[in-house]
Motif scaffolding. Structure first.
Motif, PDB file in Angstrom:
ATOM      1  N   LEU A  22      -6.622  89.580  10.635  1.00 48.46           N
ATOM      2  CA  LEU A  22      -6.597  90.194  11.960  1.00 48.46           C
ATOM      3  C   LEU A  22      -7.425  91.475  11.978  1.00 48.46           C
ATOM      4  O   LEU A  22      -8.177  91.736  12.934  1.00 48.46           O
ATOM      5  CB  LEU A  22      -5.159  90.492  12.379  1.00 48.46           C
ATOM      6  CG  LEU A  22      -4.318  89.286  12.811  1.00 48.46           C
ATOM      7  CD1 LEU A  22      -2.860  89.676  12.947  1.00 48.46           C
ATOM      8  CD2 LEU A  22      -4.843  88.717  14.120  1.00 48.46           C
ATOM      9  N   VAL A  23      -7.304  92.280  10.929  1.00 48.35           N
ATOM     10  CA  VAL A  23      -8.098  93.512  10.842  1.00 48.35           C
ATOM     11  C   VAL A  23      -9.581  93.170  10.825  1.00 48.35           C
ATOM     12  O   VAL A  23     -10.389  93.822  11.506  1.00 48.35           O
ATOM     13  CB  VAL A  23      -7.705  94.314   9.581  1.00 48.35           C
ATOM     14  CG1 VAL A  23      -8.688  95.459   9.351  1.00 48.35           C
ATOM     15  CG2 VAL A  23      -6.302  94.862   9.720  1.00 48.35           C
ATOM     16  N   SER A  24      -9.957  92.151  10.063  1.00 43.86           N
ATOM     17  CA  SER A  24     -11.364  91.754  10.002  1.00 43.86           C
ATOM     18  C   SER A  24     -11.864  91.303  11.363  1.00 43.86           C
ATOM     19  O   SER A  24     -12.979  91.646  11.784  1.00 43.86           O
ATOM     20  CB  SER A  24     -11.554  90.640   8.968  1.00 43.86           C
ATOM     21  OG  SER A  24     -11.222  91.088   7.671  1.00 43.86           O
ATOM     22  N   ASP A  25     -11.045  90.536  12.062  1.00 46.23           N
ATOM     23  CA  ASP A  25     -11.426  90.072  13.395  1.00 46.23           C
ATOM     24  C   ASP A  25     -11.656  91.257  14.335  1.00 46.23           C
ATOM     25  O   ASP A  25     -12.643  91.302  15.075  1.00 46.23           O
ATOM     26  CB  ASP A  25     -10.333  89.156  13.948  1.00 46.23           C
ATOM     27  CG  ASP A  25     -10.634  88.685  15.367  1.00 46.23           C
ATOM     28  OD1 ASP A  25     -11.693  88.077  15.571  1.00 46.23           O
ATOM     29  OD2 ASP A  25      -9.821  88.946  16.275  1.00 46.23           O
ATOM     30  N   ILE A  26     -10.761  92.233  14.296  1.00 47.04           N
ATOM     31  CA  ILE A  26     -10.903  93.414  15.145  1.00 47.04           C
ATOM     32  C   ILE A  26     -12.168  94.181  14.787  1.00 47.04           C
ATOM     33  O   ILE A  26     -12.950  94.566  15.660  1.00 47.04           O
ATOM     34  CB  ILE A  26      -9.663  94.313  15.016  1.00 47.04           C
ATOM     35  CG1 ILE A  26      -8.436  93.625  15.626  1.00 47.04           C
ATOM     36  CG2 ILE A  26      -9.887  95.662  15.686  1.00 47.04           C
ATOM     37  CD1 ILE A  26      -7.123  94.308  15.308  1.00 47.04           C
ATOM     38  N   ALA A  57     -14.925 103.159  17.367  1.00 51.50           N
ATOM     39  CA  ALA A  57     -14.191 102.040  17.956  1.00 51.50           C
ATOM     40  C   ALA A  57     -13.078 101.570  17.030  1.00 51.50           C
ATOM     41  O   ALA A  57     -11.990 101.195  17.489  1.00 51.50           O
ATOM     42  CB  ALA A  57     -15.154 100.888  18.251  1.00 51.50           C
ATOM     43  N   ILE A  58     -13.329 101.591  15.727  1.00 51.81           N
ATOM     44  CA  ILE A  58     -12.291 101.216  14.757  1.00 51.81           C
ATOM     45  C   ILE A  58     -11.121 102.191  14.846  1.00 51.81           C
ATOM     46  O   ILE A  58      -9.954 101.797  14.830  1.00 51.81           O
ATOM     47  CB  ILE A  58     -12.878 101.188  13.334  1.00 51.81           C
ATOM     48  CG1 ILE A  58     -13.831  99.996  13.185  1.00 51.81           C
ATOM     49  CG2 ILE A  58     -11.781 101.127  12.285  1.00 51.81           C
ATOM     50  CD1 ILE A  58     -14.580  99.976  11.880  1.00 51.81           C
ATOM     51  N   ALA A  78      -4.154 102.062  18.569  1.00 51.23           N
ATOM     52  CA  ALA A  78      -3.325 101.251  19.463  1.00 51.23           C
ATOM     53  C   ALA A  78      -2.309 100.403  18.709  1.00 51.23           C
ATOM     54  O   ALA A  78      -1.431  99.810  19.327  1.00 51.23           O
ATOM     55  CB  ALA A  78      -4.223 100.345  20.314  1.00 51.23           C
ATOM     56  N   VAL A  79      -2.418 100.338  17.382  1.00 48.56           N
ATOM     57  CA  VAL A  79      -1.520  99.483  16.598  1.00 48.56           C
ATOM     58  C   VAL A  79      -0.060  99.893  16.743  1.00 48.56           C
ATOM     59  O   VAL A  79       0.811  99.033  16.922  1.00 48.56           O
ATOM     60  CB  VAL A  79      -1.958  99.440  15.118  1.00 48.56           C
ATOM     61  CG1 VAL A  79      -0.905  98.749  14.255  1.00 48.56           C
ATOM     62  CG2 VAL A  79      -3.294  98.720  14.993  1.00 48.56           C
ATOM     63  N   PRO A  80       0.291 101.205  16.675  1.00 49.33           N
ATOM     64  CA  PRO A  80       1.710 101.549  16.838  1.00 49.33           C
ATOM     65  C   PRO A  80       2.282 101.107  18.179  1.00 49.33           C
ATOM     66  O   PRO A  80       3.475 100.829  18.271  1.00 49.33           O
ATOM     67  CB  PRO A  80       1.705 103.080  16.720  1.00 49.33           C
ATOM     68  CG  PRO A  80       0.499 103.395  15.900  1.00 49.33           C
ATOM     69  CD  PRO A  80      -0.528 102.385  16.320  1.00 49.33           C
ATOM     70  N   LEU A  81       1.461 101.027  19.205  1.00 46.62           N
ATOM     71  CA  LEU A  81       1.942 100.635  20.529  1.00 46.62           C
ATOM     72  C   LEU A  81       1.956  99.125  20.710  1.00 46.62           C
ATOM     73  O   LEU A  81       2.934  98.552  21.188  1.00 46.62           O
ATOM     74  CB  LEU A  81       1.068 101.277  21.610  1.00 46.62           C
ATOM     75  CG  LEU A  81       1.382 100.887  23.066  1.00 46.62           C
ATOM     76  CD1 LEU A  81       2.775 101.388  23.438  1.00 46.62           C
ATOM     77  CD2 LEU A  81       0.334 101.459  24.002  1.00 46.62           C
ATOM     78  N   LYS A  91      -1.422  92.234  16.041  1.00 47.44           N
ATOM     79  CA  LYS A  91      -1.769  91.037  16.803  1.00 47.44           C
ATOM     80  C   LYS A  91      -2.038  91.389  18.255  1.00 47.44           C
ATOM     81  O   LYS A  91      -2.949  90.828  18.883  1.00 47.44           O
ATOM     82  CB  LYS A  91      -0.625  90.025  16.715  1.00 47.44           C
ATOM     83  CG  LYS A  91      -0.915  88.676  17.379  1.00 47.44           C
ATOM     84  CD  LYS A  91      -2.032  87.939  16.662  1.00 47.44           C
ATOM     85  CE  LYS A  91      -2.078  86.475  17.078  1.00 47.44           C
ATOM     86  NZ  LYS A  91      -2.314  86.283  18.517  1.00 47.44           N
ATOM     87  N   GLY A  92      -1.289  92.330  18.801  1.00 50.49           N
ATOM     88  CA  GLY A  92      -1.506  92.731  20.185  1.00 50.49           C
ATOM     89  C   GLY A  92      -2.866  93.359  20.392  1.00 50.49           C
ATOM     90  O   GLY A  92      -3.517  93.118  21.409  1.00 50.49           O
ATOM     91  N   VAL A  93      -3.314  94.170  19.429  1.00 44.69           N
ATOM     92  CA  VAL A  93      -4.641  94.769  19.533  1.00 44.69           C
ATOM     93  C   VAL A  93      -5.707  93.689  19.490  1.00 44.69           C
ATOM     94  O   VAL A  93      -6.666  93.692  20.272  1.00 44.69           O
ATOM     95  CB  VAL A  93      -4.866  95.790  18.404  1.00 44.69           C
ATOM     96  CG1 VAL A  93      -6.316  96.276  18.397  1.00 44.69           C
ATOM     97  CG2 VAL A  93      -3.921  96.973  18.569  1.00 44.69           C
ATOM     98  N   ALA A  94      -5.547  92.740  18.569  1.00 49.25           N
ATOM     99  CA  ALA A  94      -6.534  91.660  18.465  1.00 49.25           C
ATOM    100  C   ALA A  94      -6.581  90.834  19.743  1.00 49.25           C
ATOM    101  O   ALA A  94      -7.654  90.477  20.230  1.00 49.25           O
ATOM    102  CB  ALA A  94      -6.211  90.779  17.265  1.00 49.25           C
ATOM    103  N   ASP A  95      -5.420  90.537  20.330  1.00 49.59           N
ATOM    104  CA  ASP A  95      -5.366  89.710  21.541  1.00 49.59           C
ATOM    105  C   ASP A  95      -5.910  90.440  22.755  1.00 49.59           C
ATOM    106  O   ASP A  95      -6.531  89.842  23.630  1.00 49.59           O
ATOM    107  CB  ASP A  95      -3.928  89.272  21.814  1.00 49.59           C
ATOM    108  CG  ASP A  95      -3.417  88.269  20.783  1.00 49.59           C
ATOM    109  OD1 ASP A  95      -4.261  87.689  20.073  1.00 49.59           O
ATOM    110  OD2 ASP A  95      -2.194  88.092  20.680  1.00 49.59           O
ATOM    111  N   ALA A  96      -5.642  91.739  22.833  1.00 51.28           N
ATOM    112  CA  ALA A  96      -5.977  92.494  24.047  1.00 51.28           C
ATOM    113  C   ALA A  96      -7.289  93.243  23.935  1.00 51.28           C
ATOM    114  O   ALA A  96      -7.653  93.975  24.851  1.00 51.28           O
ATOM    115  CB  ALA A  96      -4.850  93.479  24.373  1.00 51.28           C
TER     116      ALA A  96
END
Length: 921
Positions: free
Chosen positions: A382-386, A396-397, A403-406, A410-415
């Motif tokens: 997931l990190v690689s995808d982001i 950007a990274i 945004a990960v704590p919020l 997976k939510g960051v990757a999806d959104a």
């Protein structure tokens, strides 16, 4: 006391205490200034904002006599006696209470300090609540980062950094600004630049060649961070004297070129009588050996270029380091491009992936934001995808990690697509223009002229890179001279907003993904997005149709045409999606061209999806579906996957092709018809009639591509019907096929191999096919070898070389899953299963193959049919009837995943270490 500026006649060691503005004094257990400026050798090192208790130069401060005189931790040095915190030799401005808390924690290094204890130390005579501690702690962490001071829930705070005492410098309050790398304290892990060692060395080497180095790059790539890293090590790396000063000039806050001289003069601590006079500044710095770092110069590049030129001319020992999205373009300038960080591909082993710079930075930020990630394969994928989707841009990274704590990983990757530009690290110390990605990009684009702004936002409709022949017609709405577009593109490249990519053949251009998202957002706000998507789709369809037609009619080499189209597949896909939603005729043209190139690129499944989704348009517009080539590509595809559909479209196309009186197109269609009839094997009379019609037609003017297609499409039918002369013609053509159609040649060779294997000439088939496989397995058609490796595996089985057959299957298994060709391996795999005595698995494999062939409405080729017969006989001999039947029933219900698992089990059983004789029948 006068309000005029004054200097206190007071010094200690080399440090001078000076007030630069009126400071009123007050008494607090003695007299002291409320605000003081500390300078070291003429350089500003700290701004004091708190009262000093006791006498003016008391050795005691607000928390009593410090136990620590001077210590280092990471890039920082703390001198409590001087109330001074410096980072890389540059003073850090802290509030009085934040400074007191830092000293208290450092003095108590290694143990937890409660909030109550801190309140007693820092506010001994004042009643405050815990909020005061939190405010001061927030200021500390804003500077130091979250890792140096740990919060122990329910207990308090603990200073965790490794300390290095520096009593020698503390004894006189002197600050060590620079020094040899081996003598400097270890770099703070939270601030160490990742993946930039080679780049730092490149910058140092550049300073060995000249005195002006400009760092350029896309917004957010870390130009300023690199400049900060160079600031601390400039003396060691640039050949200047160790005591040479470094002056940092942040130009982002300047709104006018007229303020440039004053800003440099103020930072350099030199007096100039005319704050707008470059000559006066040059005169003041003439004997200086300083390094001037001019940060964020892009919005006033002309003024900076002029100033830099005059400084280089008039100050022979001054060095300049400039960070800017655009180079200065003056003599003596050495430009170093700051690229995004390297990113590990998704799927790389997580132990290795976490070491790559982009992934390592993401993980570091997650720790800093209070959400450390467990190092697992799923998390690193997931990190690689982001990181890939933000192109490895450090800013950007950081924002994505914030945004990960919020949202969770997976939510960051999806959104990410929707939230990318609004993401922020929440850093209060960030300049306004970098609080969000949108702000950073808006700042950069605002520096462009109107036409350049229009070009960059219109480029947002391109997904990935593209060539000028597609870029220009899409963005050049006004019909400007194409050179105007090229000039605008050159400016965007200079501004680091467009990335050029040169493969030695053609130059391609792309926006980084964050810039593209911003461009699309602006297109939406200006109501240009829909018309630009339409224009993009129209240009893509025209280009793909033109290249496909030229490749098929022989006006260009087919391999060259496929290569051109492969480079633009990522742009054609969204164009087709738009067309399917808005323009059916356009969708038919794009789908036919995509199917043409995807069949040769390992995308058979994908091409089938596009044909299926556009069939409704073809049914409604049959004539257009025929003329744009959609029907031809549909027949080719469905001949192997849904014969009924192939026959349906053959029936519609045949009269239309005959009515057009185009013999070349008709021959092409008749070959497709012959191939479909041969695979069905239910009407040999009709097949023979088609072969007779083709034989009677004039083929003297056919392009080489079509001659190869004829030989390939007809040879199997001719062999089955005993038409030896036509088979021999195909064999002769296979030996002299001109270059330019490697995929067509592979198809012809594969079919000749099948004939040879069926005729007991397997060794001859290997001699024909193996060199061709070796030539192309890593080339342009590596994903589209299709039946060639299957035929080779069958040939190796025929000569008693099962290890070689297994090797071919292992090499191609994953590719052919994507090609929807896994079923074609069933008979080879069933034979291998029998050789390892797994007869039940062999029976299941055969049954799975039977189901797929039947569903497609086609018969097995002769070689595969023979392998099937052998494996069935072997399995029936080895298994009881009920066990054999159960295995067949199980295999008949498999899906693709079950088939793939069975294939992997068979290949795993063929142990390459075992002697070959053990596996021979």
């Amino acid at each position: 006391m006068s309000k005029a500026a004054y200097t206190l006649p007071l010094r200690f060691c080399p440090v001078e205490l000076r007030s630069s503005v009126f400071m009123r004094q007050r008494r607090l257990r003695g007299q002291g200034p409320e605000g003081m400026v500390l300078k070291n050798g003429g350089c500003l090192v700290a701004l004091f904002t708190a009262p000093v208790k006791g006498s003016f130069l008391s050795e005691h401060d607000s928390i009593g006599a410090p136990a620590v005189r001077s210590v280092r931790f990471g890039a920082y040095e703390l001198s409590p006696a001087l109330r001074l915190l410096s980072r890389d030799g540059q003073a850090v401005s802290l509030g009085a209470r934040a400074f007191d808390i830092l000293v208290a924690l450092v003095e108590r290094h290694g143990r937890v300090v409660s909030k109550h204890e801190l309140m007693t130390i820092v506010w001994p005579t004042t009643v405050v609540d815990e909020g005061s501690v939190r405010v001061a702690m927030s200021a500390l962490r804003k500077e130091l980062g979250p890792e140096l001071i740990a919060t122990v829930p329910g207990r308090g705070y603990q200073f965790t950094a490794q300390l290095q005492a520096d009593e020698s410098s503390a004894s006189c309050g002197q600050i060590s600004v620079t020094g040899p790398a081996g003598q400097r304290a270890a770099t703070d892990e939270t601030r160490r630049l990742l993946g930039r060692d080679a780049l730092l060395e490149q910058i140092r080497e550049a300073f060995g060649l000249g005195r002006l180095v400009t760092l350029t790059g896309h917004p957010g790539t870390g130009k300023t961070a690199l400049a900060r890293a160079l600031r601390s090590g400039h003396a060691h790396g640039m050949g200047a004297q160790e005591a040479a000063p470094v002056y940092w000039i942040d130009l982002a806050a300047l709104s006018s070129d007229q303020h440039l001289v004053a800003a440099i003069a103020q930072a350099s601590d030199v007096a100039v009588t005319d704050h707008a006079s470059a000559k006066a500044l040059v005169a003041a710095l003439r004997s200086s050996q300083a390094l001037l770092i001019l940060d964020n110069a892009e919005h006033m590049v002309d003024a900076v270029a002029s100033m830099a030129h005059q400084l280089l001319e008039g100050c022979p020992q001054v060095h300049l380091l400039v960070t800017s999205q655009v180079r200065l373009k003056i003599a003596g300038e050495l430009v170093v491009l700051v690229p995004p960080l390297e990113v590990a591909q998704t799927g790389m082993d997580h132990g290795q992936a976490q070491q790559w710079p982009a992934q390592a930075l993401f993980l570091r930020h997650c720790r800093q934001f209070g959400r450390p990630l467990p190092i697992t394969q799923q998390n690193l994928d997931l990190v690689s995808d982001i990181c890939l989707r933000v192109d490895g841009v450090p800013l950007a990274i950081e924002y994505a990690a914030a945004a990960v704590p919020l949202l969770g990983l997976k939510g960051v990757a999806d959104a990410l697509d929707a939230r990318r530009l609004a993401m922020s690290a929440g850093r209060r110390d960030a300049p306004d223009r970098q609080r969000t990605l949108r702000a950073a990009l808006s700042w950069s684009v605002s520096l462009l002229g109107p036409y350049e702004q229009s070009v960059v936002r219109r480029m947002g409709v391109f997904l990935g890179s593209t060539s000028m022949q597609l870029l220009e017609p899409v963005v050049n709405i006004e019909g400007e001279d194409p050179w105007r577009v090229m000039e605008a593109l050159s400016e965007l490249i200079d501004r680091s907003l467009v990335v050029p990519e040169d493969d030695g053949i053609v130059t391609r251009y792309r926006l980084l993904e964050s810039t593209r998202a911003f461009a699309l957002e602006v297109l939406g706000s200006t109501r240009e997005l829909s018309p630009m998507r339409q224009r993009h789709a129209q240009v893509m369809e025209a280009f793909f149709s033109r290249v496909r037609k030229a490749a098929l009619d022989g006006t260009m080499r087919l391999d060259d045409g496929v290569r051109e189209l492969q480079a633009e597949l990522h742009n054609a896909r969204p164009a087709l999606q738009w067309a399917m939603d808005h323009d059916g005729l356009l969708a038919l043209g794009l789908a036919s061209s995509l199917a043409f190139v995807l069949r040769r690129s390992g995308g058979i499944w994908e091409s089938g999806q596009y044909l299926a989704k556009t069939e409704c348009f073809a049914t409604e517009h049959v004539d257009h579906a025929i003329s744009c080539g959609w029907v031809r590509e549909a027949i080719i595809h469905w001949t192997y996957g849904n014969r009924a559909k192939a026959v349906h479209w053959l029936g519609l196309a045949d009269p239309a092709y005959r009515a057009a009186a185009n013999s070349v197109a008709l021959i092409d269609l008749l070959v497709l018809k012959a191939n479909c009839l041969d695979l069905a094997r239910n009407n040999d009379d009709a097949l023979a009639a088609v072969l007779d019609e083709i034989a009677a037609m004039d083929k003297s003017g056919l392009p080489d591509r079509l001659l190869t297609f004829c030989a390939s499409g007809l040879v199997m039918a001719a062999h089955r019907l005993g038409r030896t002369q036509e088979v021999q013609t195909a064999e002769r053509w296979a030996a002299v096929v001109p270059d330019g159609d490697a995929h067509g040649r592979m198809g012809l060779v594969t079919r000749l191999m099948s004939i040879q294997i069926s005729s007991g000439r397997a060794a001859q088939a290997i001699a024909l096919g193996q060199p061709l496989f070796d030539e192309h397995k890593n080339g342009q058609y590596r994903q589209a070898l299709h039946w060639l490796p299957i035929s080779l595996a069958a040939a190796y089985l025929s000569i008693g070389e099962p290890l070689m057959a297994a090797h071919m299957a292992k090499e191609r298994l994953e590719v052919d899953v994507g090609n929807e060709l896994l079923y074609a391996w069933t008979d080879v795999l069933a034979q291998l299963a029998c050789l390892t005595n797994n007869h039940a698995l062999a029976a299941s494999l055969t049954a799975y193959g039977d189901r797929i062939y039947a569903a497609a409405g086609i018969q097995r080729p002769a070689v595969e049919a023979n392998l099937r017969a052998d494996s069935i006989q072997t399995a029936l001999t080895a298994l009881p009837p009920e066990q054999y039947q159960a295995a067949c029933e199980a295999g008949g219900l498999w899906d693709v995943n079950a088939m793939q698992a069975a294939a992997e089990a068979v290949l795993l059983a063929i142990d390459p270490v075992r002697p070959l004789d053990d596996l021979k029948t």
